[in-house]
Design an enzyme around this catalytic site. Structure first.
Site, PDB file in Angstrom:
ATOM      1  CB  ALA A 111      -2.224  -5.960  -3.003  1.00  0.00           C
ATOM      2  CG  HIS A 112      -1.776  -7.759  -9.205  1.00  0.00           C
ATOM      3  ND1 HIS A 112      -2.849  -6.903  -9.131  1.00  0.00           N
ATOM      4  CD2 HIS A 112      -1.283  -7.626 -10.460  1.00  0.00           C
ATOM      5  CE1 HIS A 112      -3.011  -6.292 -10.289  1.00  0.00           C
ATOM      6  NE2 HIS A 112      -2.067  -6.707 -11.105  1.00  0.00           N
ATOM      7  NE  ARG A 113      -1.500  -1.891 -11.164  1.00  0.00           N
ATOM      8  CZ  ARG A 113      -1.304  -1.918 -12.471  1.00  0.00           C
ATOM      9  NH1 ARG A 113      -0.079  -2.014 -12.950  1.00  0.00           N
ATOM     10  NH2 ARG A 113      -2.319  -1.848 -13.310  1.00  0.00           N
TER      11      ARG A 113
END
Length: 354
Positions: A203-205
């Site tokens: 998860a990076h957005r």
């Protein structure tokens, strides 16, 4: 024919690696222009890890506000294209590097080939959507990965003769680079994992990790998954994600194992051995589909609808649907069709430039 391959982020290096190898194989004159949009020593080692030649030009632009970063790249790319003029510029995907590279070439009347053209999330709040739309509309060769992408381009009025369905170089890259990874470290052994006995997560957005509600929903989803399936969730976490978990006062849920970000080859091994992948990354959605690992997407939409159409992926959002989608996908027989081609995308792409 001389080709300038413009890239600037790890996903671009990965997806352009088959193009670079095919240029070498065919003896096509080319050079690599690396903007350094995402720069770190570890990331740049990927050229060496993937057995690729180093970039001829490295701009070291680094991060920054969209306008400033894009302008900086645009000016520097223009200088190089004037000095070392190619016949065609190739860009890939939807980053600021793609936008700057395509704009610089367009102003200099150099032909542009956009690899992975026609992807659409239909969400204009995503800067990537703006970048890919502009790049598509100023390109001369649009290399669409699927028929769906081709239809989107036609619906936007792009002439049919400019569009070529070539599959996605991510297939070539996954097959080629997974093979290379077997000669290096065994990440499963290092982490004490057994194949199909863990979940992998990313998860990076910004829209996810910068939102307390959405990041909290993702972590709660991980907690529910562990309670139900008793399999660890291996989460190579971006530093920003770790920082926001702390700032929001969240605790990492039981069963979720935060680890340092992995190199590409190690992450490919982690993906390949997972029982299920949970991600907000477009590239990981593609790779999981290719590697025959079920995927749950932690977003409200996707520009990779083909993964959903063939049954490889479900869109869960960041709330209660995560556990429901995990239940469904973990039962998958993983026998879906391959929507992105057979691993010959680079050859087909360069063939259209001849």
């Amino acid at each position: 024919m001389k080709i300038a391959i413009i890239l600037g982020t790890r996903p671009e290096i990965i997806k352009m690696s088959p193009i670079i190898r095919e240029c070498e194989k065919q003896g096509i004159e080319y050079y690599i222009l690396h903007t350094g949009q995402h720069y770190s020593y570890e990331m740049d080692k990927i050229f060496e890890q993937l057995k690729l030649p180093q970039a001829k030009y490295n701009l070291d632009v680094g991060s920054g506000l969209h306008g400033k970063q894009t302008a900086k790249m645009l000016a520097r790319i223009e200088e190089i294209l004037i000095k070392d003029r190619p016949d065609v510029v190739l860009v890939q995907g939807d980053t600021n590097t793609v936008l700057a590279g395509a704009l610089a070439a367009s102003k200099l009347q150099i032909k542009i080939g956009h690899i992975e053209a026609g992807l659409r999330s239909f969400d204009r709040t995503m800067p990537e959507e703006t970048n890919r739309i502009i790049a598509d509309h100023i390109s001369d060769y649009l290399f669409a990965p699927t028929e769906t992408s081709r239809k989107y381009l036609l619906n936007e009025g792009i002439p049919e003769e400019k569009i070529f369905v070539t599959g996605n170089t991510v297939v070539d890259a996954a097959y080629q680079n997974l093979e290379i990874s077997k000669n290096g470290a065994d990440i499963l052994e290092e982490l004490g994992l057994k194949e199909k006995q863990y979940f992998a997560a990313t998860a990076h957005r910004a829209e996810n990790v910068d939102s307390k509600e959405r990041l909290g929903g993702i972590l709660n989803g991980f907690s529910q998954i562990y309670k139900e399936f008793s399999l660890p969730i291996i989460f190579p976490a971006h530093p920003r994600t770790v920082k926001m978990i702390g700032e929001f006062g969240f605790k990492v849920p039981e069963g979720t194992r935060l680890i340092e970000p992995l190199g590409y080859l190690e992450f490919l091994q982690l993906e390949s051995g997972a029982r299920l992948i949970l991600t907000d990354s477009g590239g990981v959605q593609e790779e999981s589909c290719i590697l025959k690992v079920p995927c749950v997407t932690l977003r409200d939409n996707t520009e990779r609808p083909e993964t959903v159409d063939v049954g490889a992926n479900l869109i869960a959002g960041c709330g209660e649907n995560i556990i429901e989608c995990a239940r469904k996908m973990i039962e998958s027989d993983c026998e879906w069709e391959k929507p992105y081609g057979n691993g010959d995308s680079a050859e087909l792409t360069l063939g259209k430039l001849q």
